[in-house]
Design an enzyme around this catalytic site. Structure first.
Site, PDB file in Angstrom:
ATOM      1  N   ASP A  81       0.853  -1.189   0.000  1.00  0.00           N
ATOM      2  CA  ASP A  81       0.000   0.000   0.000  1.00  0.00           C
ATOM      3  C   ASP A  81       0.899   1.254   0.000  1.00  0.00           C
ATOM      4  OD1 ASP A  81      -2.388   1.425   0.195  1.00  0.00           O
ATOM      5  OD2 ASP A  81      -2.476   1.289   2.387  1.00  0.00           O
ATOM      6  N   GLU A 133      -1.681   6.176  -8.253  1.00  0.00           N
ATOM      7  CA  GLU A 133      -2.657   7.174  -7.790  1.00  0.00           C
ATOM      8  C   GLU A 133      -2.543   8.462  -8.590  1.00  0.00           C
ATOM      9  OE1 GLU A 133      -2.884   7.703  -3.504  1.00  0.00           O
ATOM     10  OE2 GLU A 133      -3.195   9.856  -3.725  1.00  0.00           O
ATOM     11  N   HIS A 179      -7.695   9.774   4.200  1.00  0.00           N
ATOM     12  CA  HIS A 179      -7.108   8.793   5.114  1.00  0.00           C
ATOM     13  C   HIS A 179      -7.324   9.211   6.569  1.00  0.00           C
ATOM     14  CE1 HIS A 179      -4.426   7.984   1.497  1.00  0.00           C
ATOM     15  NE2 HIS A 179      -5.014   6.826   1.723  1.00  0.00           N
TER      16      HIS A 179
END
Ligand SMILES: [Zn+2]
Length: 285
Positions: A81, A133, A179
């Site tokens: 991740d 991303e 997040h």
């Protein structure tokens, strides 16, 4: 069974559901996640951040990840991740991760493309999938901090160029999630998800999905999200369960007794997420 991130996400894309990507940090968390996925016959993505790898050690993370992938008869991907460091990403590929994320989203488009392309070339040559991303997802993820003012939504036209130029397998988009823990209720830009999904044909990823209401998550899946990342909800469940147990049993010193209720509670929260994502009984092997 260990499978690539691409295989798991293409199945989700074709069958209109999302796979939960749950962050792993230790044995109990891994057991909770895979126990839940196995019980519901759901594919699952175990993902480790660079911080988790630093905490547990890459040998432990990969050994545990591969162990459960072999032990359970469901598709499991082991994913890095938010890989920001070239050497860290290479190390994960070498140790046997089946999927990696390169997060170069803080750079301008051209540099994001260059950095991502480099990883794609290497990862694909050994059968490892790549997520990247575009746009900036707000909040704090390990060392990565993006303030509310810096957060920018993914531009659909840029996304098309980005996917074509880089050859990535899945794309993390910024559409209103963040997040960490939310202060208010997150507002997702569902039209943007749909628009991006229309013009690019690889699976889309939603980060910062803890604390997002179930209805919004279901709607995001309907509009084309195929991978949903959950970390904060597991952390909060763990901390609450451990705290409650210690307060109720202040004399207890056995780590097994202290961690068992936390493991059970994490398994329940993961099961609830899997039900919302629509991946129950989608394990194809
Ligand atoms: Zn993330």
């Amino acid at each position: 069974m260990l499978v690539s991130g691409k295989e798991i996400l293409l199945h989700a894309d074709q069958n209109k559901y999302a796979v939960g990507a749950f962050n792993i940090n230790n044995m109990e968390i891994i057991q909770a996640i895979v126990g839940a996925a196995d019980e519901l016959r759901s594919p699952v993505i175990l993902q480790a951040s660079q911080g988790a790898i630093k905490y547990a050690g890459i040998e432990y993370i990969t050994a545990l990840g591969k162990l459960v992938a072999d032990k359970y008869d469901i598709p499991v991907a082991l994913h890095l991740d938010h890989g920001t460091d070239f050497e860290e990403i290479m190390k994960c590929i070498r140790y046997g991760f089946s999927s990696v994320m390169i997060d170069a989203s803080k750079y301008p488009l051209e540099e994001n493309i260059e950095r991502t392309k480099e990883i794609v070339k290497i990862a694909h040559s050994v059968g490892v999938s790549v997520e990247a991303e575009l746009g900036k997802i707000g909040g704090t993820e390990d060392q990565i901090v993006v303030s509310e003012a810096e957060a920018t939504f993914t531009d659909p036209k840029e996304a098309k160029i980005f996917v074509e130029e880089t050859g990535i397998d899945s794309l993390a988009i910024a559409v209103g999630t963040a997040h960490g823990v939310y202060k208010g209720e997150p507002k997702l830009d569902f039209d943007r998800i749909e628009e991006i999904n229309k013009i690019i044909d690889i699976p889309l990823v939603l980060h910062g999905s803890s604390g997002v209401p179930n209805d919004s998550l279901r709607k995001a899946v309907e509009r084309g999200i195929c991978k949903i990342n959950i970390d904060t909800d597991i952390r909060a469940t763990f901390a609450t369960a451990v705290g409650d147990f210690i307060r109720a049993n202040p004399e207890e010193i056995d780590p097994r007794k202290i961690l068992t209720p936390a493991r059970d509670a994490m398994k329940e929260i993961v099961k609830k997420k899997i039900e919302v994502f629509g991946s129950v009984n989608q394990a194809w092997k």
